[in-house]
Write an enzyme that holds these catalytic residues in place. Structure first.
Site, PDB file in Angstrom:
ATOM      1  N   LYS A   1     -10.705  -5.452  10.113  1.00 26.01           N
ATOM      2  CA  LYS A   1      -9.466  -5.093  10.800  1.00 26.01           C
ATOM      3  C   LYS A   1      -9.260  -5.917  12.077  1.00 26.01           C
ATOM      4  O   LYS A   1      -8.138  -6.301  12.412  1.00 26.01           O
ATOM      5  CB  LYS A   1      -9.466  -3.591  11.117  1.00 26.01           C
ATOM      6  CG  LYS A   1      -9.194  -2.721   9.908  1.00 26.01           C
ATOM      7  CD  LYS A   1      -7.815  -2.989   9.365  1.00 26.01           C
ATOM      8  CE  LYS A   1      -7.447  -2.114   8.200  1.00 26.01           C
ATOM      9  NZ  LYS A   1      -6.093  -2.424   7.678  1.00 26.01           N
TER      10      LYS A   1
ATOM     11  N   HIS B   1     -12.033  11.155   4.939  1.00 24.32           N
ATOM     12  CA  HIS B   1     -12.190  11.321   6.372  1.00 24.32           C
ATOM     13  C   HIS B   1     -12.340  12.805   6.710  1.00 24.32           C
ATOM     14  O   HIS B   1     -12.251  13.666   5.848  1.00 24.32           O
ATOM     15  CB  HIS B   1     -10.992  10.715   7.105  1.00 24.32           C
ATOM     16  CG  HIS B   1     -10.964   9.217   7.066  1.00 24.32           C
ATOM     17  ND1 HIS B   1     -10.049   8.502   6.336  1.00 24.32           N
ATOM     18  CD2 HIS B   1     -11.771   8.299   7.663  1.00 24.32           C
ATOM     19  CE1 HIS B   1     -10.276   7.200   6.489  1.00 24.32           C
ATOM     20  NE2 HIS B   1     -11.309   7.053   7.289  1.00 24.32           N
TER      21      HIS B   1
ATOM     22  N   GLY C   1       0.805  -1.208   0.000  1.00 26.39           N
ATOM     23  CA  GLY C   1       0.000   0.000   0.000  1.00 26.39           C
ATOM     24  C   GLY C   1       0.842   1.264   0.000  1.00 26.39           C
ATOM     25  O   GLY C   1       0.480   2.262   0.626  1.00 26.39           O
TER      26      GLY C   1
ATOM     27  N   ARG D   1       1.360   3.626  -2.031  1.00 25.49           N
ATOM     28  CA  ARG D   1       0.848   4.865  -2.624  1.00 25.49           C
ATOM     29  C   ARG D   1      -0.180   5.555  -1.730  1.00 25.49           C
ATOM     30  O   ARG D   1      -0.580   6.682  -2.005  1.00 25.49           O
ATOM     31  CB  ARG D   1       0.224   4.577  -3.989  1.00 25.49           C
ATOM     32  CG  ARG D   1       1.239   4.377  -5.104  1.00 25.49           C
ATOM     33  CD  ARG D   1       0.537   4.215  -6.430  1.00 25.49           C
ATOM     34  NE  ARG D   1       1.462   4.341  -7.544  1.00 25.49           N
ATOM     35  CZ  ARG D   1       1.120   4.187  -8.822  1.00 25.49           C
ATOM     36  NH1 ARG D   1      -0.140   3.900  -9.120  1.00 25.49           N
ATOM     37  NH2 ARG D   1       2.004   4.317  -9.782  1.00 25.49           N
TER      38      ARG D   1
ATOM     39  N   TYR E   1     -15.763  -2.418   8.034  1.00 30.14           N
ATOM     40  CA  TYR E   1     -14.315  -2.163   8.035  1.00 30.14           C
ATOM     41  C   TYR E   1     -13.695  -2.629   9.351  1.00 30.14           C
ATOM     42  O   TYR E   1     -12.634  -3.275   9.364  1.00 30.14           O
ATOM     43  CB  TYR E   1     -14.075  -0.672   7.828  1.00 30.14           C
ATOM     44  CG  TYR E   1     -12.628  -0.250   7.830  1.00 30.14           C
ATOM     45  CD1 TYR E   1     -11.798  -0.547   6.761  1.00 30.14           C
ATOM     46  CD2 TYR E   1     -12.091   0.476   8.900  1.00 30.14           C
ATOM     47  CE1 TYR E   1     -10.469  -0.140   6.746  1.00 30.14           C
ATOM     48  CE2 TYR E   1     -10.772   0.888   8.893  1.00 30.14           C
ATOM     49  CZ  TYR E   1      -9.962   0.582   7.816  1.00 30.14           C
ATOM     50  OH  TYR E   1      -8.650   0.972   7.804  1.00 30.14           O
TER      51      TYR E   1
ATOM     52  N   LEU F   1      -1.924   6.908   2.039  1.00 27.58           N
ATOM     53  CA  LEU F   1      -1.525   7.843   3.084  1.00 27.58           C
ATOM     54  C   LEU F   1      -0.472   7.229   4.003  1.00 27.58           C
ATOM     55  O   LEU F   1       0.586   7.817   4.243  1.00 27.58           O
ATOM     56  CB  LEU F   1      -2.767   8.243   3.890  1.00 27.58           C
ATOM     57  CG  LEU F   1      -2.561   9.103   5.128  1.00 27.58           C
ATOM     58  CD1 LEU F   1      -2.041  10.480   4.740  1.00 27.58           C
ATOM     59  CD2 LEU F   1      -3.858   9.225   5.922  1.00 27.58           C
TER      60      LEU F   1
ATOM     61  N   TRP G   1     -20.817  18.357   8.612  1.00 30.31           N
ATOM     62  CA  TRP G   1     -21.720  17.303   9.083  1.00 30.31           C
ATOM     63  C   TRP G   1     -21.755  17.231  10.609  1.00 30.31           C
ATOM     64  O   TRP G   1     -20.728  17.347  11.275  1.00 30.31           O
ATOM     65  CB  TRP G   1     -21.263  15.959   8.550  1.00 30.31           C
ATOM     66  CG  TRP G   1     -21.759  15.637   7.167  1.00 30.31           C
ATOM     67  CD1 TRP G   1     -22.041  16.522   6.166  1.00 30.31           C
ATOM     68  CD2 TRP G   1     -22.040  14.338   6.643  1.00 30.31           C
ATOM     69  NE1 TRP G   1     -22.462  15.856   5.054  1.00 30.31           N
ATOM     70  CE2 TRP G   1     -22.474  14.516   5.306  1.00 30.31           C
ATOM     71  CE3 TRP G   1     -21.955  13.050   7.156  1.00 30.31           C
ATOM     72  CZ2 TRP G   1     -22.835  13.449   4.477  1.00 30.31           C
ATOM     73  CZ3 TRP G   1     -22.305  11.980   6.341  1.00 30.31           C
ATOM     74  CH2 TRP G   1     -22.745  12.181   5.026  1.00 30.31           C
TER      75      TRP G   1
ATOM     76  N   SER H   1      -7.065  -0.057  12.998  1.00 31.83           N
ATOM     77  CA  SER H   1      -7.696   1.267  13.062  1.00 31.83           C
ATOM     78  C   SER H   1      -8.415   1.376  14.391  1.00 31.83           C
ATOM     79  O   SER H   1      -8.928   0.377  14.910  1.00 31.83           O
ATOM     80  CB  SER H   1      -8.696   1.431  11.919  1.00 31.83           C
ATOM     81  OG  SER H   1      -9.561   2.513  12.163  1.00 31.83           O
ATOM     82  N   SER H   2      -8.491   2.593  14.929  1.00 29.73           N
ATOM     83  CA  SER H   2      -9.132   2.762  16.232  1.00 29.73           C
ATOM     84  C   SER H   2     -10.629   2.481  16.189  1.00 29.73           C
ATOM     85  O   SER H   2     -11.267   2.342  17.231  1.00 29.73           O
ATOM     86  CB  SER H   2      -8.886   4.184  16.760  1.00 29.73           C
ATOM     87  OG  SER H   2      -9.360   5.150  15.847  1.00 29.73           O
ATOM     88  N   CYS H   3     -11.204   2.351  14.977  1.00 36.70           N
ATOM     89  CA  CYS H   3     -12.632   2.028  14.888  1.00 36.70           C
ATOM     90  C   CYS H   3     -12.920   0.586  15.289  1.00 36.70           C
ATOM     91  O   CYS H   3     -14.086   0.181  15.382  1.00 36.70           O
ATOM     92  CB  CYS H   3     -13.165   2.287  13.480  1.00 36.70           C
ATOM     93  SG  CYS H   3     -12.584   1.112  12.246  1.00 36.70           S
TER      94      CYS H   3
ATOM     95  N   PRO I   1      -3.444   2.593  14.973  1.00 34.47           N
ATOM     96  CA  PRO I   1      -3.314   4.050  14.938  1.00 34.47           C
ATOM     97  C   PRO I   1      -4.631   4.760  15.183  1.00 34.47           C
ATOM     98  O   PRO I   1      -5.703   4.239  14.894  1.00 34.47           O
ATOM     99  CB  PRO I   1      -2.809   4.318  13.517  1.00 34.47           C
ATOM    100  CG  PRO I   1      -3.327   3.178  12.714  1.00 34.47           C
ATOM    101  CD  PRO I   1      -3.367   1.995  13.640  1.00 34.47           C
ATOM    102  N   THR I   2      -4.536   5.954  15.707  1.00 37.46           N
ATOM    103  CA  THR I   2      -5.697   6.824  15.848  1.00 37.46           C
ATOM    104  C   THR I   2      -6.020   7.441  14.495  1.00 37.46           C
ATOM    105  O   THR I   2      -5.484   7.032  13.467  1.00 37.46           O
ATOM    106  CB  THR I   2      -5.432   7.904  16.915  1.00 37.46           C
ATOM    107  OG1 THR I   2      -6.632   8.593  17.186  1.00 37.46           O
ATOM    108  CG2 THR I   2      -4.351   8.874  16.478  1.00 37.46           C
ATOM    109  N   ASN I   3      -6.880   8.463  14.448  1.00 36.76           N
ATOM    110  CA  ASN I   3      -7.234   9.122  13.184  1.00 36.76           C
ATOM    111  C   ASN I   3      -6.006   9.800  12.592  1.00 36.76           C
ATOM    112  O   ASN I   3      -5.296  10.530  13.285  1.00 36.76           O
ATOM    113  CB  ASN I   3      -8.325  10.166  13.437  1.00 36.76           C
ATOM    114  CG  ASN I   3      -9.575   9.544  14.020  1.00 36.76           C
ATOM    115  OD1 ASN I   3     -10.299   8.826  13.347  1.00 36.76           O
ATOM    116  ND2 ASN I   3      -9.823   9.806  15.301  1.00 36.76           N
ATOM    117  N   LEU I   4      -5.808   9.587  11.285  1.00 40.28           N
ATOM    118  CA  LEU I   4      -4.593  10.037  10.617  1.00 40.28           C
ATOM    119  C   LEU I   4      -4.890  11.114   9.576  1.00 40.28           C
ATOM    120  O   LEU I   4      -6.001  11.190   9.055  1.00 40.28           O
ATOM    121  CB  LEU I   4      -3.921   8.848   9.927  1.00 40.28           C
ATOM    122  CG  LEU I   4      -3.622   7.647  10.823  1.00 40.28           C
ATOM    123  CD1 LEU I   4      -3.251   6.440   9.986  1.00 40.28           C
ATOM    124  CD2 LEU I   4      -2.520   7.982  11.827  1.00 40.28           C
TER     125      LEU I   4
END
Length: 317
Positions: A141, A180, A11, A13, A137, A15, A203, A108-110, A164-167
């Site tokens: 994970k 996001h 991955g 390419r 998702y 973020l 939102w 992911s923290s979700c 990781p938290t939100n990136l």
């Protein structure tokens, strides 16, 4: 990891993956292996096996994933669970088959319960119901990080997982339909100022609280963990502080220079009320983030402005 070891970044390419490659290059690693999605489809088991048989990577950063915001997750749940499950099962099992020395899986923290006690400790996994807007998702994970644990348990593989938290940061997804919160807001405010709009609509209520980690700090942490962490329990990666969406919006408004009105569309969902990770285990190993939220937002905003024409052109293709 030895400086000349063969390291596969899945991955590269995206973020996260692009930041991992930058971090490895900064640290002097000289043998980084990458493949585009067109060259290697990680959802196809035969392609993954052929790649590992040919390249024989010694270390693997598994950062490839299908990702998106609330709207994308709610619209395409089957795609999210299938593609992310396929990527995890194919890469993790094949890494075991071909004797990879160490693998790091990105969660992911979700994955944590929607109404989790705050800050969120690693042990809170699977103790409550997930947030429905990104459940598909999250389930994929969770399966991936449990795989790393069980392959360690049964086969003795040195496979680890980082949560990781939100990136946010350079190379983020700035598509307003699938992005996001930070890239969506950065683009909204940039276009509002550029087009002399009177208002920007956000939102939800603005009350949820979120923790945000600059992407190059995450990559630095992941390389650190590959060299200093080996445990069956996944480890949280974050900054240990959060802000409300309203506070975030005001920060981005200042950075963009937009002077119009901000309208909160309360008919839209807020998502999880709060997500703050307990990062005490990571900090106890000696790692700390370097980039403040305001500095990181400025860097991300400038990158988006510099690449805005490319982003728009890509969406039209």
């Amino acid at each position: 990891m030895e400086k000349n070891a063969k390291i596969y970044v899945a991955g590269h390419r995206g973020l996260v993956g692009s930041a991992i490659v930058r971090a490895l290059e900064r640290e002097g690693y000289t043998h980084i292996v990458v493949r585009t999605h067109q060259e290697l489809d990680l959802t196809k088991q035969a392609e993954v096996e052929a790649f590992f048989a040919s390249e024989r990577p010694e270390y693997v950063f598994l950062s490839a994933a299908k990702v998106g915001g609330i709207l994308a997750n709610a619209t395409y749940p089957a795609d999210f669970i299938y593609q992310n499950l396929a990527i995890a099962t194919n890469v993790i099992h094949t890494a075991y088959t071909y004797g990879v020395k160490k693998l790091l899986f990105l969660g992911s923290s979700c994955i944590y319960p929607k109404l989790c006690p705050q800050p969120i400790k690693e042990e809170y996994l699977l103790t409550g119901s997930l947030e429905v807007t990104n459940e598909a998702y999250a389930v994929a994970k969770i399966a991936g990080l449990e795989m790393t644990k069980f392959y360690r348990q049964q086969y003795g593989c040195d496979f680890i997982s980082a949560m990781p938290t939100n990136l946010y940061g350079p190379h983020d997804n700035f598509d307003l339909q699938n992005s996001h919160v930070i890239p969506a807001l950065l683009r909204k405010f940039y276009e509002a100022k550029k087009n002399n709009q009177r208002s920007v609509t956000v939102w939800g209520t603005g009350s949820p609280r979120r923790e945000f980690l600059y992407i190059d700090d995450l990559a630095d942490a992941l390389v650190f963990l590959m060299n200093h962490y080996s445990d069956g329990l996944h480890i949280n990666v974050g900054v240990g502080e959060d802000v409300s969406i309203r506070e975030l919006v005001e920060m981005i408004r200042r950075i963009s220079g937009f002077e119009g009105e901000v309208i909160y569309d309360t008919s839209k969902p807020d998502g999880t009320p709060r997500k703050l990770l307990d990062v005490s285990r990571l900090f106890s190993l000696g790692w700390r983030p370097k980039v403040s939220l305001e500095e990181g937002l400025r860097l991300a905003y400038q990158w988006m402005v510099d690449h805005y024409d490319e982003i728009v052109a890509r969406e039209k293709r």
